[in-house]
Design an enzyme around this catalytic site. Structure first.
Site, PDB file in Angstrom:
ATOM      1  N   GLY A 132      -2.001 -12.652 -13.271  1.00 44.30           N
ATOM      2  CA  GLY A 132      -3.172 -11.955 -13.818  1.00 44.30           C
ATOM      3  C   GLY A 132      -3.452 -10.625 -13.155  1.00 44.30           C
ATOM      4  O   GLY A 132      -4.378  -9.907 -13.569  1.00 44.30           O
ATOM      5  N   GLY A 134      -1.483  -7.207 -11.844  1.00 42.23           N
ATOM      6  CA  GLY A 134      -0.300  -6.377 -11.628  1.00 42.23           C
ATOM      7  C   GLY A 134      -0.756  -4.991 -11.210  1.00 42.23           C
ATOM      8  O   GLY A 134      -0.937  -4.706 -10.020  1.00 42.23           O
ATOM      9  N   TYR A 235      -5.828  -4.851   2.001  1.00 39.20           N
ATOM     10  CA  TYR A 235      -5.731  -3.820   0.956  1.00 39.20           C
ATOM     11  C   TYR A 235      -5.133  -2.530   1.522  1.00 39.20           C
ATOM     12  O   TYR A 235      -4.360  -1.843   0.871  1.00 39.20           O
ATOM     13  CB  TYR A 235      -7.108  -3.550   0.309  1.00 39.20           C
ATOM     14  CG  TYR A 235      -8.081  -2.829   1.206  1.00 39.20           C
ATOM     15  CD1 TYR A 235      -8.853  -3.524   2.126  1.00 39.20           C
ATOM     16  CD2 TYR A 235      -8.215  -1.447   1.146  1.00 39.20           C
ATOM     17  CE1 TYR A 235      -9.735  -2.871   2.964  1.00 39.20           C
ATOM     18  CE2 TYR A 235      -9.098  -0.782   1.988  1.00 39.20           C
ATOM     19  CZ  TYR A 235      -9.855  -1.500   2.889  1.00 39.20           C
ATOM     20  OH  TYR A 235     -10.714  -0.842   3.721  1.00 39.20           O
ATOM     21  N   ASN A 243       2.700   2.997  -0.958  1.00 36.35           N
ATOM     22  CA  ASN A 243       2.856   4.455  -1.062  1.00 36.35           C
ATOM     23  C   ASN A 243       4.208   4.885  -0.514  1.00 36.35           C
ATOM     24  O   ASN A 243       4.880   5.760  -1.070  1.00 36.35           O
ATOM     25  CB  ASN A 243       1.748   5.182  -0.295  1.00 36.35           C
ATOM     26  CG  ASN A 243       0.424   5.142  -1.041  1.00 36.35           C
ATOM     27  OD1 ASN A 243       0.395   4.867  -2.241  1.00 36.35           O
ATOM     28  ND2 ASN A 243      -0.666   5.384  -0.333  1.00 36.35           N
ATOM     29  N   GLU A 244       4.614   4.247   0.576  1.00 37.60           N
ATOM     30  CA  GLU A 244       5.909   4.585   1.172  1.00 37.60           C
ATOM     31  C   GLU A 244       7.048   3.957   0.375  1.00 37.60           C
ATOM     32  O   GLU A 244       8.082   4.579   0.134  1.00 37.60           O
ATOM     33  CB  GLU A 244       5.923   4.139   2.642  1.00 37.60           C
ATOM     34  CG  GLU A 244       4.861   4.885   3.436  1.00 37.60           C
ATOM     35  CD  GLU A 244       4.789   4.503   4.900  1.00 37.60           C
ATOM     36  OE1 GLU A 244       5.344   3.459   5.274  1.00 37.60           O
ATOM     37  OE2 GLU A 244       4.167   5.266   5.664  1.00 37.60           O
ATOM     38  N   GLY A 245       6.812   2.715  -0.064  1.00 40.44           N
ATOM     39  CA  GLY A 245       7.827   2.011  -0.847  1.00 40.44           C
ATOM     40  C   GLY A 245       8.235   2.770  -2.095  1.00 40.44           C
ATOM     41  O   GLY A 245       9.392   2.745  -2.522  1.00 40.44           O
ATOM     42  N   ARG A 271      38.819  11.497 -21.131  1.00 39.90           N
ATOM     43  CA  ARG A 271      38.839  11.084 -22.547  1.00 39.90           C
ATOM     44  C   ARG A 271      39.241  12.263 -23.436  1.00 39.90           C
ATOM     45  O   ARG A 271      38.638  13.335 -23.360  1.00 39.90           O
ATOM     46  CB  ARG A 271      37.441  10.590 -22.937  1.00 39.90           C
ATOM     47  CG  ARG A 271      37.256  10.288 -24.411  1.00 39.90           C
ATOM     48  CD  ARG A 271      37.992   9.037 -24.819  1.00 39.90           C
ATOM     49  NE  ARG A 271      37.719   8.686 -26.202  1.00 39.90           N
ATOM     50  CZ  ARG A 271      38.373   7.736 -26.845  1.00 39.90           C
ATOM     51  NH1 ARG A 271      39.338   7.046 -26.231  1.00 39.90           N
ATOM     52  NH2 ARG A 271      38.085   7.462 -28.098  1.00 39.90           N
ATOM     53  N   GLU A 366       6.422  -1.404  -8.310  1.00 35.49           N
ATOM     54  CA  GLU A 366       5.730  -0.579  -7.305  1.00 35.49           C
ATOM     55  C   GLU A 366       4.835   0.481  -7.956  1.00 35.49           C
ATOM     56  O   GLU A 366       4.774   1.625  -7.524  1.00 35.49           O
ATOM     57  CB  GLU A 366       6.732   0.006  -6.303  1.00 35.49           C
ATOM     58  CG  GLU A 366       7.427  -1.112  -5.533  1.00 35.49           C
ATOM     59  CD  GLU A 366       8.023  -0.704  -4.222  1.00 35.49           C
ATOM     60  OE1 GLU A 366       7.509   0.213  -3.574  1.00 35.49           O
ATOM     61  OE2 GLU A 366       9.018  -1.340  -3.829  1.00 35.49           O
TER      62      GLU A 366
END
Ligand SMILES: Cc1cc2nc3c(=O)[nH]c(=O)nc-3n(C[C@H](O)[C@H](O)[C@H](O)COP(=O)(O)OP(=O)(O)OC[C@H]3O[C@@H](n4cnc5c(N)ncnc54)[C@H](O)[C@@H]3O)c2cc1C
Length: 382
Positions: A132, A134, A235, A243-245, A271, A366
């Site tokens: 519930g 995200g 939090y 933020n870093e992720g 090709r 994220e």
């Protein structure tokens, strides 16, 4: 000292990046298709990643890690992603979320107890999302009820990357739902703690070798020493690590786009149609040139955000922008590669079909693209 160009790497960074690229080329590339088809991450490959030194990049050397920088994590994720974005996200979560949060928020006791394990063979996962909650992550419902010697955790987490392989989970739960985000607390939960279980594994469109599972917490008793940071400050831990992720996801999408472009260049040169290489057609050359420009712009944005983070400068806007842009460029470049492979782009015998599927996740996890736009707009408009 003169300021170095953003994409000019130090000798040590080049050595590190090249060792990861070589590993990806020799050890991962031959297994990509099988891993994707079976949606499985081989145990021996996991062991090799620890051996390569990419699972504890920012862990201090005293704890068995590489003692390197966030920028090194970005280089590793980018390099792995050129070959398999499913492998790169495992490494990304371990470094930019789990180790990062523990390095910053963990106590000396937690560092001593957990960092050597994360550097040497233990995978970590980061569990914030629920069915519930995200985008509205702080509406989470998982409860942490205080007990005499710690907390009892109850609830379910959804979409947790690395959950199948992980033994250490950073789990977010609230000690007081009426307190809103001020009740959220981060806990270090171990796989073998009673009341904790890894649930169903998702069957996904892309990054299929990366596990994504539900976590079930039923009266899961954790000691007080399991609290990461302060009670009610989870939090802050979540916001700051994500933020870093996001820069890590930017790197994942950058590597994917570079990989797709490399495939497109090689294929169109080889090709032949109308008696000449497909890459001889100006219409194709211009498409490749545009993609190369976008990949270069992405690299500048990702590297800049990572280097800002490493020097302790503000990077919130840059992180949101680089993740948003990189995920769009990844999708566009992978789509172009599929087009330029013609019919061969649409089948699994060639690598670009998978990169096209893998690209989609960059706009979702994220923080979805809309949430990145929200962050950018907030910075712009106040
Ligand atoms: C493969 C995969 C791996 C994941 N790994 C992890 C993990 O390791 N740990 C973890 O905690 N989570 C993880 N997630 C969860 C991921 O972060 C969430 O799926 C993501 O944040 C979006 O949340 P949601 O799925 O609930 O979508 P929702 O929040 O329901 O969004 C649905 C749509 O509404 C839009 N929307 C929502 N709010 C707004 C708004 N205010 N303004 C404009 N548009 C809005 C969104 O952009 C989106 O398009 C993973 C997800 C996937 C698919």
């Amino acid at each position: 000292m003169a300021t170095l160009p953003l994409t000019q790497l130090s000798e040590d960074e080049i050595l590190f990046r090249d060792s990861v690229l070589e590993f990806a080329d020799h050890e991962i590339r031959p297994r990509v298709r099988e891993m994707d088809e079976h949606a499985a991450f081989p145990k021996d490959l996991l062991a090799q990643l620890f051996g390569l030194g990419v699972m504890g990049i920012e862990i201090p050397e005293a704890f068995g890690g590489a003692g390197a920088t966030f920028f090194h994590s970005v280089l590793a994720v980018e390099a792995l992603s050129q070959v398999d974005p499913a492998v790169s996200v495992l490494v990304d979560v371990q470094n930019t979320l789990v180790v990062n949060a523990l390095n910053k928020w963990g106590s000396a006791e937690q560092h001593e107890r957990l960092l050597p394990r994360l550097a040497s063979g233990t995978v970590g996962a980061y569990a914030l999302s629920e069915a519930g909650s995200g985008s509205d992550a702080f509406a989470l419902a998982a409860r942490a009820t205080p007990t005499d010697d710690g907390f009892e955790l109850t609830g379910r987490k959804l979409w947790i990357t690395n959950a199948h392989e992980a033994d250490i989970f950073i789990v977010f739960a609230t000690v007081d739902p009426s307190a809103g985000y001020r009740g959220i607390t981060a806990f270090l939960v171990e796989r073998d703690m009673p009341g904790f279980r890894v649930g169903r594994k998702e069957d996904k469109l892309g990054i299929r070798a990366s596990s994504t599972c539900e976590l079930i917490l039923e009266d899961c008793r954790v000691p007080r020493t399991a609290v990461l940071g302060e009670v009610g400050k989870g939090y802050k831990t979540a916001i700051e690590t994500l933020n870093e992720g996001r820069i890590g996801i930017g790197a994942q999408m950058l590597g994917l786009a570079q990989g797709a472009l490399d495939h497109a260049v090689a294929y169109t040169k080889q090709r032949r149609q109308f008696g000449t290489s497909v890459s001889d057609f100006q219409g194709v050359q211009f498409q490749l040139a545009r993609a190369a420009m976008e990949v270069e712009a992405t690299r500048l944005m990702v590297y800049n955000a990572a280097r800002l983070r490493d020097v302790g400068a503000p990077f919130l806007q840059e992180a949101a922008m680089c993740k948003l842009f990189a995920s769009e460029v990844a999708e566009r470049t992978a789509s172009l590669a599929v087009n330029l492979f013609g019919g061969y782009g649409f089948v699994k015998d060639y690598p670009v079909e998978k990169l096209y599927r893998d690209a989609k996740i960059g706009q979702i996890y994220e923080g979805t693209s809309n949430l990145q736009l929200q962050t950018i707009a907030k910075g712009l408009l106040g």
